[in-house]
Design a protein around this motif. Structure first.
Motif, PDB file in Angstrom:
ATOM      1  N   ALA A  93       4.273  -8.138  -3.380  1.00  0.00           N
ATOM      2  CA  ALA A  93       4.315  -7.545  -2.038  1.00  0.00           C
ATOM      3  C   ALA A  93       3.604  -6.190  -2.030  1.00  0.00           C
ATOM      4  N   ASP A  94       3.877  -5.386  -3.052  1.00  0.00           N
ATOM      5  CA  ASP A  94       3.210  -4.081  -3.118  1.00  0.00           C
ATOM      6  C   ASP A  94       1.721  -4.230  -3.412  1.00  0.00           C
ATOM      7  N   ALA A  95       1.364  -5.274  -4.156  1.00  0.00           N
ATOM      8  CA  ALA A  95      -0.060  -5.506  -4.421  1.00  0.00           C
ATOM      9  C   ALA A  95      -0.796  -5.669  -3.097  1.00  0.00           C
ATOM     10  N   LYS A  96      -0.193  -6.396  -2.168  1.00  0.00           N
ATOM     11  CA  LYS A  96      -0.819  -6.547  -0.852  1.00  0.00           C
ATOM     12  C   LYS A  96      -0.696  -5.265  -0.026  1.00  0.00           C
ATOM     13  N   GLY A  97       0.507  -4.769   0.082  1.00  0.00           N
ATOM     14  CA  GLY A  97       0.749  -3.635   0.981  1.00  0.00           C
ATOM     15  C   GLY A  97       0.028  -2.372   0.565  1.00  0.00           C
ATOM     16  N   LEU A  98      -0.050  -2.123  -0.730  1.00  0.00           N
ATOM     17  CA  LEU A  98      -0.758  -0.927  -1.196  1.00  0.00           C
ATOM     18  C   LEU A  98      -2.271  -1.094  -1.082  1.00  0.00           C
ATOM     19  N   LEU A  99      -2.742  -2.332  -1.216  1.00  0.00           N
ATOM     20  CA  LEU A  99      -4.197  -2.527  -1.097  1.00  0.00           C
ATOM     21  C   LEU A  99      -4.637  -2.313   0.355  1.00  0.00           C
ATOM     22  N   LEU A 100      -3.863  -2.813   1.292  1.00  0.00           N
ATOM     23  CA  LEU A 100      -4.222  -2.569   2.698  1.00  0.00           C
ATOM     24  C   LEU A 100      -4.191  -1.067   2.992  1.00  0.00           C
ATOM     25  N   ALA A 101      -3.170  -0.394   2.495  1.00  0.00           N
ATOM     26  CA  ALA A 101      -3.084   1.058   2.727  1.00  0.00           C
ATOM     27  C   ALA A 101      -4.255   1.783   2.077  1.00  0.00           C
ATOM     28  N   ALA A 102      -4.627   1.332   0.878  1.00  0.00           N
ATOM     29  CA  ALA A 102      -5.720   1.988   0.149  1.00  0.00           C
ATOM     30  C   ALA A 102      -7.043   1.822   0.891  1.00  0.00           C
ATOM     31  N   ILE A 103      -7.290   0.615   1.394  1.00  0.00           N
ATOM     32  CA  ILE A 103      -8.560   0.375   2.095  1.00  0.00           C
ATOM     33  C   ILE A 103      -8.621   1.200   3.377  1.00  0.00           C
ATOM     34  N   ARG A 104      -7.486   1.336   4.048  1.00  0.00           N
ATOM     35  CA  ARG A 104      -7.471   2.063   5.329  1.00  0.00           C
ATOM     36  C   ARG A 104      -7.436   3.570   5.143  1.00  0.00           C
ATOM     37  N   ASP A 105      -7.141   4.026   3.951  1.00  0.00           N
ATOM     38  CA  ASP A 105      -7.101   5.468   3.701  1.00  0.00           C
ATOM     39  C   ASP A 105      -8.526   6.027   3.719  1.00  0.00           C
ATOM     40  N   ASN A 106      -8.675   7.249   4.192  1.00  0.00           N
ATOM     41  CA  ASN A 106     -10.013   7.838   4.314  1.00  0.00           C
ATOM     42  C   ASN A 106     -10.466   8.583   3.067  1.00  0.00           C
ATOM     43  N   ASN A 107      -9.831   8.301   1.954  1.00  0.00           N
ATOM     44  CA  ASN A 107     -10.157   8.982   0.697  1.00  0.00           C
ATOM     45  C   ASN A 107     -10.433   7.964  -0.402  1.00  0.00           C
ATOM     46  N   PRO A 108     -11.071   8.405  -1.473  1.00  0.00           N
ATOM     47  CA  PRO A 108     -11.266   7.483  -2.605  1.00  0.00           C
ATOM     48  C   PRO A 108      -9.933   7.165  -3.272  1.00  0.00           C
ATOM     49  N   SER A 156       1.629 -14.209 -13.923  1.00  0.00           N
ATOM     50  CA  SER A 156       2.959 -14.368 -14.512  1.00  0.00           C
ATOM     51  C   SER A 156       4.054 -13.991 -13.527  1.00  0.00           C
ATOM     52  N   LEU A 157       3.681 -13.225 -12.500  1.00  0.00           N
ATOM     53  CA  LEU A 157       4.701 -12.739 -11.576  1.00  0.00           C
ATOM     54  C   LEU A 157       4.488 -13.331 -10.190  1.00  0.00           C
ATOM     55  N   LYS A 158       5.545 -13.931  -9.665  1.00  0.00           N
ATOM     56  CA  LYS A 158       5.511 -14.439  -8.294  1.00  0.00           C
ATOM     57  C   LYS A 158       6.560 -13.703  -7.480  1.00  0.00           C
ATOM     58  N   GLY A 159       6.309 -13.615  -6.191  1.00  0.00           N
ATOM     59  CA  GLY A 159       7.303 -12.982  -5.331  1.00  0.00           C
ATOM     60  C   GLY A 159       6.953 -13.189  -3.878  1.00  0.00           C
ATOM     61  N   TYR A 160       7.901 -12.826  -3.056  1.00  0.00           N
ATOM     62  CA  TYR A 160       7.694 -12.951  -1.614  1.00  0.00           C
ATOM     63  C   TYR A 160       6.695 -11.898  -1.158  1.00  0.00           C
ATOM     64  N   VAL A 161       5.739 -12.327  -0.345  1.00  0.00           N
ATOM     65  CA  VAL A 161       4.747 -11.404   0.208  1.00  0.00           C
ATOM     66  C   VAL A 161       4.744 -11.551   1.726  1.00  0.00           C
ATOM     67  N   PRO A 162       4.979 -10.485   2.443  1.00  0.00           N
ATOM     68  CA  PRO A 162       5.012 -10.578   3.906  1.00  0.00           C
ATOM     69  C   PRO A 162       3.664 -11.040   4.451  1.00  0.00           C
ATOM     70  N   PRO A 163       3.676 -11.812   5.519  1.00  0.00           N
ATOM     71  CA  PRO A 163       2.421 -12.289   6.105  1.00  0.00           C
ATOM     72  C   PRO A 163       1.739 -11.180   6.905  1.00  0.00           C
ATOM     73  N   ASP A 164       0.508 -11.453   7.294  1.00  0.00           N
ATOM     74  CA  ASP A 164      -0.229 -10.626   8.267  1.00  0.00           C
ATOM     75  C   ASP A 164      -0.376  -9.173   7.808  1.00  0.00           C
ATOM     76  N   ASP A 165      -0.175  -8.292   8.773  1.00  0.00           N
ATOM     77  CA  ASP A 165      -0.477  -6.887   8.537  1.00  0.00           C
ATOM     78  C   ASP A 165       0.690  -6.202   7.851  1.00  0.00           C
ATOM     79  N   TYR A 166       0.647  -6.139   6.547  1.00  0.00           N
ATOM     80  CA  TYR A 166       1.755  -5.534   5.803  1.00  0.00           C
ATOM     81  C   TYR A 166       1.212  -4.373   4.980  1.00  0.00           C
ATOM     82  N   VAL A 167       1.622  -3.168   5.340  1.00  0.00           N
ATOM     83  CA  VAL A 167       1.110  -1.959   4.694  1.00  0.00           C
ATOM     84  C   VAL A 167       2.255  -1.227   4.006  1.00  0.00           C
ATOM     85  N   VAL A 168       2.057  -0.888   2.752  1.00  0.00           N
ATOM     86  CA  VAL A 168       2.997  -0.013   2.035  1.00  0.00           C
ATOM     87  C   VAL A 168       2.363   1.375   2.000  1.00  0.00           C
TER      88      VAL A 168
END
Lengths: 343, 324
Positions: A169-184, A196-208
């Motif tokens: 979930a954080d892999a998705k949410g942090l990546l969306l946040a990282a791309i939308r951030d205006n910094n490197p 090796s790791l599976k977990g629930y990932v929220p659909p659609d627009d999920y930002v951490v």
């Protein structure tokens, strides 16, 4: 969001949605695809990312077919050049996501990152909204140059942001946040967790949001402060400790720069003991900064010495007995945490 | 368009930018000798034809990453002498509000300017990225950068030539070959002294031009810019010149043979252009003198402005590390 380990922050009802349980690496691909569909300024570049091949780890498989070669750029083997190129694109308002094939190779792009991209906004106001995806960490018998965790170099560099997700979930949410951030932003993704790791990932627009840690498991006797691959090892250790009646809290930093100092203070004030765990070698690692911060700001709450567990101060060895000796794991965390609890 | 097609007004404009650059430089050096400067600074002397001639070939929507010998290019893009001088003096009104030193970091995207860093080769991939953003968005714009003979020895120079060629990037690279990288002469830097020849290895045009002849620099750059704009890909231009003073103001450059400097002094780019303008009867001496006076007034005003400008407030030191 609730804050317990078992749910990774989501209610059990939501987690019942089996179709949303996916691997850590699938969550990365989903985030990239989602953001590229949403924002035409987002593009991918790196070695081997295009075509049928879709990257060394297949994160971008099928992307060129969907988005075309302009948005999925295969680059020559020139990390310094293509990272600097991404900086120029970002200055013009594009949002390049660079795939650094292995985090180990990021050293070849060092000048582009720490000298140019990281300083530009402070020097003259140019925003550099790129993301480097850096597949990191070992334990998979890949030797000294395909196993590294070089996050401390970048945490030490003003102007960068650094994240290290430890769940799908954080892999998705942090990546969306990282791309939308205006910094490197440097996004350290864990190779050992990829499949090796599976977990629930929220659909659609999920930002951490960047800069916010997560209490991955609540407890009151000591705090294990960690991130990335070692989150899972820490949770295993905490489970074992709990079976012995020792209740450890596990704080997942998630973002390493800027650090969520408030969350660090909160957990240490609650438990009075802190063990910091990361895969990277200990010397001048992120754990050193966290330990120093605790010493400066929570000394009076401490009931024991701040402990650190990290890789050894050696190049990362290849052969299984050597690499196992090098790396932290759940058993080493368990033993150190038990001793600390009994201090 | 060839240089011959420059109108009288354009000639006088080019002369004005060169003269303004020289006046700025002369007054800057004098100020530093009087102890009124801050930190170090870099003389532009001898480089005016390159920075102005190449910069003048760009269109208003093009983007350029100049370096520390390219004051003329910053000025002609619209960076005012006031802001530039305030930058040199570390004032709040400078381009970097006191963040970056001397001519470093004088970036302003509203003027199509990218600020450089001391690691000069780093401007090359960034400029390539700017060019790639134009391709990405199908915009008929061109990206240009300046670099030095020393920077051309870095591996990154080759990485970027290769990628610019591969991607057919709308990009122009100007190498200001001024014979010395700090104290290292060209002969200790490379065996093949024509840097432009390296373009052959990447299948792109490599052009050598007299860096002290502003019309020639303008002509070859204009051609390269239009080639890039029309889909013809990148060009490497090597402008040969001489660094007439030290690397930076602290450096007396005793390692440079005086006879070599004397030879180049005869080919001062501004005097060469004056002679050309007069002999071709494009203008008369009175007009050149009048431009000179205008430049002096402008630079005196810039210095007064900069010296009267406030220092940055130390309470703001943490501001701007991150973009909002």
């Amino acid at each position: 969001m609730t804050d317990t380990a078992q749910t990774f922050g989501f209610s059990e009802a939501v987690q019942q949605d089996e179709s949303r349980v996916m691997t850590y690496i699938a969550a990365i691909s989903e985030a990239l695809r989602y953001e590229m569909r949403r924002d035409p300024d987002v593009l991918i570049l790196g070695e081997d990312v295009g075509g049928e091949f879709g990257g060394a780890f297949k994160v971008t498989k099928g992307f060129e077919e969907e988005f075309g070669p302009r948005r999925v750029m295969n680059t020559p083997l020139a990390e310094l050049g293509f990272t600097g190129m991404a900086t120029g694109m970002a200055l013009m308002g594009l949002r390049p996501v660079i795939e650094m094939q292995f985090a180990d190779f990021i050293s070849t792009a060092f000048d582009s990152i720490v000298q140019f991209a990281a300083t530009t906004h402070y020097r003259w106001g140019g925003a550099v909204p790129w993301v480097i995806r850096a597949p990191c960490d070992g334990g998979i018998r890949s030797g000294p140059f395909h196993s590294q965790n070089p996050e401390a170099w970048f945490v030490h560099t003003p102007g960068l942001k650094v994240v290290a997700p430890g769940t799908p979930a954080d892999a998705k949410g942090l990546l969306l946040a990282a791309i939308r951030d205006n910094n490197p932003v440097i996004y350290f993704e864990s190779k050992p967790l990829y499949r090796s790791l599976k977990g629930y990932v929220p659909p659609d627009d999920y930002v951490v949001p960047l800069g916010r840690a997560n209490v991955a498991r609540a407890g009151d006797e000591l705090s294990i402060i960690t991130y990335g691959t070692q989150l899972q090892e820490s949770l295993k250790a905490a489970e074992r400790l709990a079976a012995e009646g020792i209740h450890a809290e596990v704080l997942d930093l998630r973002t390493l720069k800027p650090l969520d100092t408030e969350a660090i203070l909160t957990t240490v004030r609650k438990t009075g003991k802190a063990l910091i765990v990361h895969s990277a070698n200990r010397m001048a690692g992120v754990g050193a900064e966290v330990a120093a911060f605790i010493a400066e700001h929570a000394f009076e709450w401490l009931d024991g010495p701040v402990q650190r567990l990290g890789g050894l101060d050696t190049p990362i060895p290849f052969s299984p007995p050597l690499e196992d000796a090098y790396r932290p794991n759940a058993d080493k965390i368990y033993r150190l945490a038990r001793d600390l609890a009994q201090y | 368009m060839s240089a011959q097609e420059l109108s009288r007004d354009q000639h006088l404009e080019i002369y004005y930018w060169m003269r303004l650059t020289r006046t700025f430089d002369d007054r800057m050096l004098a100020l530093w000798k009087q102890g009124r400067g801050v930190g170090g600074t870099f003389s532009q002397r001898g480089h005016e034809a390159i920075s102005v001639g190449a910069g003048y070939a760009l269109g208003p929507k093009d983007v350029v990453a100049p370096m520390h010998r390219d004051l003329g290019c910053y000025l002609l893009r619209g960076l005012s002498p006031r802001r530039a001088f305030a930058s040199l003096l570390g004032r709040a009104t400078g381009v970097t509000a006191g963040r970056d030193a001397n001519l470093h970091g004088m970036g302003d995207l509203s003027l199509g300017l990218i600020g450089f860093i001391s690691h000069l080769p780093q401007s090359l991939p960034v400029t390539l990225g700017v060019a790639m953003s134009f391709l990405y968005r199908d915009e008929p714009r061109v990206a240009m950068t300046f670099t030095g003979d020393g920077a051309s020895s870095a591996g990154l120079f080759h990485e970027v030539l290769n990628m610019a060629s591969l991607y057919n990037a709308p990009m122009v690279i100007i190498v200001e070959n001024n014979q010395y990288a700090y104290s290292t002469p060209l002969s200790q830097q490379m065996k093949v002294p024509d840097i432009a020849r390296r373009a052959d290895g990447y299948g792109i045009p490599g052009i050598i031009v007299d860096g002290n002849d502003v019309e020639a620099v303008y002509a070859v750059t204009k051609e390269a810019v239009e080639r890039a704009r029309s889909g013809g890909g990148p060009t490497l231009i090597e402008a040969k010149t001489m660094r007439m003073l030290g690397h930076a103001i602290h450096d007396g450059a005793e390692y440079v043979p005086r006879e070599l400097l004397a030879e180049w002094e005869k080919r001062d780019p501004i005097r060469l252009y004056e002679e050309r303008l007069l002999s071709a009867e494009i203008c008369d001496q009175a007009e050149l003198d009048e431009i000179g006076r205008r430049c002096e007034v402008e630079i005196e005003d810039a210095i007064a402005y900069a010296e009267a400008s406030p220092w940055p407030d130390p309470a703001t030191v943490l501001e701007g590390v991150y973009a909002p």
